[in-house]
Design a protein around this motif. Sequence first.
Motif, PDB file in Angstrom:
ATOM      1  N   THR A  58       0.862  -1.190   0.000  1.00  0.00           N
ATOM      2  CA  THR A  58       0.000   0.000   0.000  1.00  0.00           C
ATOM      3  C   THR A  58       0.895   1.235   0.000  1.00  0.00           C
ATOM      4  N   ASP A  59       0.295   2.367  -0.304  1.00  0.00           N
ATOM      5  CA  ASP A  59       1.065   3.614  -0.313  1.00  0.00           C
ATOM      6  C   ASP A  59       1.508   4.038   1.084  1.00  0.00           C
ATOM      7  N   ALA A  60       0.904   3.456   2.118  1.00  0.00           N
ATOM      8  CA  ALA A  60       1.199   3.871   3.497  1.00  0.00           C
ATOM      9  C   ALA A  60       2.442   3.214   4.088  1.00  0.00           C
ATOM     10  N   VAL A  61       3.072   2.295   3.342  1.00  0.00           N
ATOM     11  CA  VAL A  61       4.228   1.573   3.886  1.00  0.00           C
ATOM     12  C   VAL A  61       5.453   1.768   2.994  1.00  0.00           C
ATOM     13  N   ARG A  62       6.605   1.390   3.524  1.00  0.00           N
ATOM     14  CA  ARG A  62       7.846   1.460   2.754  1.00  0.00           C
ATOM     15  C   ARG A  62       7.834   0.414   1.643  1.00  0.00           C
ATOM     16  N   SER A  63       8.582   0.684   0.605  1.00  0.00           N
ATOM     17  CA  SER A  63       8.809  -0.314  -0.442  1.00  0.00           C
ATOM     18  C   SER A  63       9.787  -1.355   0.094  1.00  0.00           C
ATOM     19  N   PHE A  64       9.920  -2.466  -0.604  1.00  0.00           N
ATOM     20  CA  PHE A  64      10.879  -3.500  -0.219  1.00  0.00           C
ATOM     21  C   PHE A  64      12.271  -2.890  -0.105  1.00  0.00           C
ATOM     22  N   SER A  65      12.664  -2.099  -1.105  1.00  0.00           N
ATOM     23  CA  SER A  65      14.000  -1.491  -1.077  1.00  0.00           C
ATOM     24  C   SER A  65      14.166  -0.538   0.101  1.00  0.00           C
ATOM     25  N   GLN A  66      13.126   0.193   0.440  1.00  0.00           N
ATOM     26  CA  GLN A  66      13.211   1.107   1.573  1.00  0.00           C
ATOM     27  C   GLN A  66      13.356   0.355   2.895  1.00  0.00           C
ATOM     28  N   VAL A  67      12.683  -0.783   3.019  1.00  0.00           N
ATOM     29  CA  VAL A  67      12.826  -1.592   4.238  1.00  0.00           C
ATOM     30  C   VAL A  67      14.265  -2.095   4.359  1.00  0.00           C
ATOM     31  N   VAL A  68      14.809  -2.593   3.255  1.00  0.00           N
ATOM     32  CA  VAL A  68      16.202  -3.067   3.275  1.00  0.00           C
ATOM     33  C   VAL A  68      17.141  -1.911   3.651  1.00  0.00           C
ATOM     34  N   GLY A  69      16.940  -0.756   3.062  1.00  0.00           N
ATOM     35  CA  GLY A  69      17.758   0.411   3.380  1.00  0.00           C
ATOM     36  C   GLY A  69      17.593   0.849   4.827  1.00  0.00           C
ATOM     37  N   HIS A  70      16.367   0.799   5.321  1.00  0.00           N
ATOM     38  CA  HIS A  70      16.090   1.165   6.708  1.00  0.00           C
ATOM     39  C   HIS A  70      16.804   0.223   7.681  1.00  0.00           C
ATOM     40  N   VAL A  71      16.777  -1.057   7.383  1.00  0.00           N
ATOM     41  CA  VAL A  71      17.468  -2.038   8.232  1.00  0.00           C
ATOM     42  C   VAL A  71      18.975  -1.760   8.227  1.00  0.00           C
ATOM     43  N   ALA A  72      19.520  -1.464   7.082  1.00  0.00           N
ATOM     44  CA  ALA A  72      20.954  -1.156   7.009  1.00  0.00           C
ATOM     45  C   ALA A  72      21.275   0.098   7.832  1.00  0.00           C
ATOM     46  N   ASP A  73      20.463   1.138   7.679  1.00  0.00           N
ATOM     47  CA  ASP A  73      20.675   2.356   8.468  1.00  0.00           C
ATOM     48  C   ASP A  73      20.595   2.069   9.966  1.00  0.00           C
ATOM     49  N   ALA A  74      19.652   1.239  10.359  1.00  0.00           N
ATOM     50  CA  ALA A  74      19.472   0.914  11.775  1.00  0.00           C
ATOM     51  C   ALA A  74      20.678   0.161  12.336  1.00  0.00           C
ATOM     52  N   GLN A  75      21.312  -0.663  11.511  1.00  0.00           N
ATOM     53  CA  GLN A  75      22.516  -1.361  11.975  1.00  0.00           C
ATOM     54  C   GLN A  75      23.569  -0.344  12.411  1.00  0.00           C
ATOM     55  N   TYR A  76      23.749   0.681  11.606  1.00  0.00           N
ATOM     56  CA  TYR A  76      24.716   1.730  11.957  1.00  0.00           C
ATOM     57  C   TYR A  76      24.281   2.478  13.225  1.00  0.00           C
ATOM     58  N   ALA A  89      25.779   7.281   9.803  1.00  0.00           N
ATOM     59  CA  ALA A  89      24.518   7.707   9.193  1.00  0.00           C
ATOM     60  C   ALA A  89      24.590   7.828   7.665  1.00  0.00           C
ATOM     61  N   PRO A  90      24.778   6.712   6.989  1.00  0.00           N
ATOM     62  CA  PRO A  90      24.918   6.791   5.526  1.00  0.00           C
ATOM     63  C   PRO A  90      23.629   7.087   4.759  1.00  0.00           C
ATOM     64  N   LYS A  91      22.482   7.116   5.434  1.00  0.00           N
ATOM     65  CA  LYS A  91      21.197   7.423   4.784  1.00  0.00           C
ATOM     66  C   LYS A  91      20.934   6.503   3.589  1.00  0.00           C
ATOM     67  N   ILE A  92      21.111   5.230   3.819  1.00  0.00           N
ATOM     68  CA  ILE A  92      20.958   4.226   2.765  1.00  0.00           C
ATOM     69  C   ILE A  92      19.530   4.197   2.242  1.00  0.00           C
ATOM     70  N   GLU A  93      18.563   4.278   3.153  1.00  0.00           N
ATOM     71  CA  GLU A  93      17.159   4.233   2.725  1.00  0.00           C
ATOM     72  C   GLU A  93      16.833   5.349   1.739  1.00  0.00           C
ATOM     73  N   GLN A  94      17.455   6.506   1.922  1.00  0.00           N
ATOM     74  CA  GLN A  94      17.157   7.654   1.065  1.00  0.00           C
ATOM     75  C   GLN A  94      18.023   7.721  -0.191  1.00  0.00           C
ATOM     76  N   THR A  95      19.136   6.985  -0.219  1.00  0.00           N
ATOM     77  CA  THR A  95      20.076   7.166  -1.332  1.00  0.00           C
ATOM     78  C   THR A  95      20.292   5.941  -2.214  1.00  0.00           C
ATOM     79  N   LYS A  96      19.941   4.767  -1.745  1.00  0.00           N
ATOM     80  CA  LYS A  96      20.177   3.542  -2.529  1.00  0.00           C
ATOM     81  C   LYS A  96      18.837   2.983  -2.998  1.00  0.00           C
ATOM     82  N   THR A  97      18.794   2.572  -4.266  1.00  0.00           N
ATOM     83  CA  THR A  97      17.547   2.015  -4.787  1.00  0.00           C
ATOM     84  C   THR A  97      17.738   0.691  -5.518  1.00  0.00           C
ATOM     85  N   SER A  98      18.909   0.464  -6.084  1.00  0.00           N
ATOM     86  CA  SER A  98      19.089  -0.776  -6.852  1.00  0.00           C
ATOM     87  C   SER A  98      19.357  -1.945  -5.920  1.00  0.00           C
ATOM     88  N   LYS A  99      19.006  -3.110  -6.371  1.00  0.00           N
ATOM     89  CA  LYS A  99      19.225  -4.330  -5.598  1.00  0.00           C
ATOM     90  C   LYS A  99      20.703  -4.490  -5.249  1.00  0.00           C
TER      91      LYS A  99
END
Length: 180
Positions: A58-76, A89-99
Motif C-alpha cells: 500500500t502507499d502507506a508503507v515502505r517499499s521493499f528497497s526502503q525496508v532493506v535500506g532502513h534495516v541497514a541504516d538501523a545497523q549503523y 549515518a549513511p542514509k541508505i534508505e534515502q540514497t540507494k535504490t538498486s538491488k
Amino acid sequence: MRTLLRTLLIWLLAPAAVVFSQDNPFSAYNKVVYGGVKTILLRSAEKMPEENYNFKPTDAVRSFSQVVGHVADAQYLFCSIALGEKNPAPKIEQTKTSKADLIAALKDAFAYCDKAYDAMTDASATQMVKLFGGDTPKLGVLTVNNMHAVEHYGNLVTYMRLKNIVPPTSEPGFQPQPKK
C-alpha cells in the motif's frame, strides 16, 4: 504464520545449550541471534527480484528497497551506540535504490555491526549508554537491534509472500545452526 513463529522460536532457542556453556553466555547468545538475523535478512534481499524492489503493498508503507535500506541504516545507528562511536549515518534508505547497491550497503552495515557483537563480553554488556534518551546497557542496545531487524524481516516476509516468493525461514531444510 504458525510455522514461521515456531521456526523463529526454535531458531532463537536452539543455540542456547551451546552458548550457555561459554564464558560470556549472554553476549555470546545475542551474537548467535544476530548471526541468524543477518543471514535471513541478506537472503531475503538476495531472493527478491530487482523488478520487485520498488514494490509496496500500500502507499502507506515502505517499499521493499526502503525496508532493506532502513534495516541497514538501523545497523549503523544501534551498533555505533554500542561501540561508543558517532553514527556514520549513511542514509541508505534515502540514497540507494538498486538491488546490488542495497545488498552491498546491507553487507557493509553488517560488517560494521560485526565489530560491536565481536567486542561484546558479558562484562562490557553492562556498561550503560544512551539509547533514545534513556540509559540502556550495551547488551540491551544490541538486543533492540536484533528485535528491530526481526520486526522488519516480518515486513519482508509479507512482501515476498505477496510476490509468491518463499521467505528464507520457510525454505525446505531451513534449520538454524548454532555457531561456536
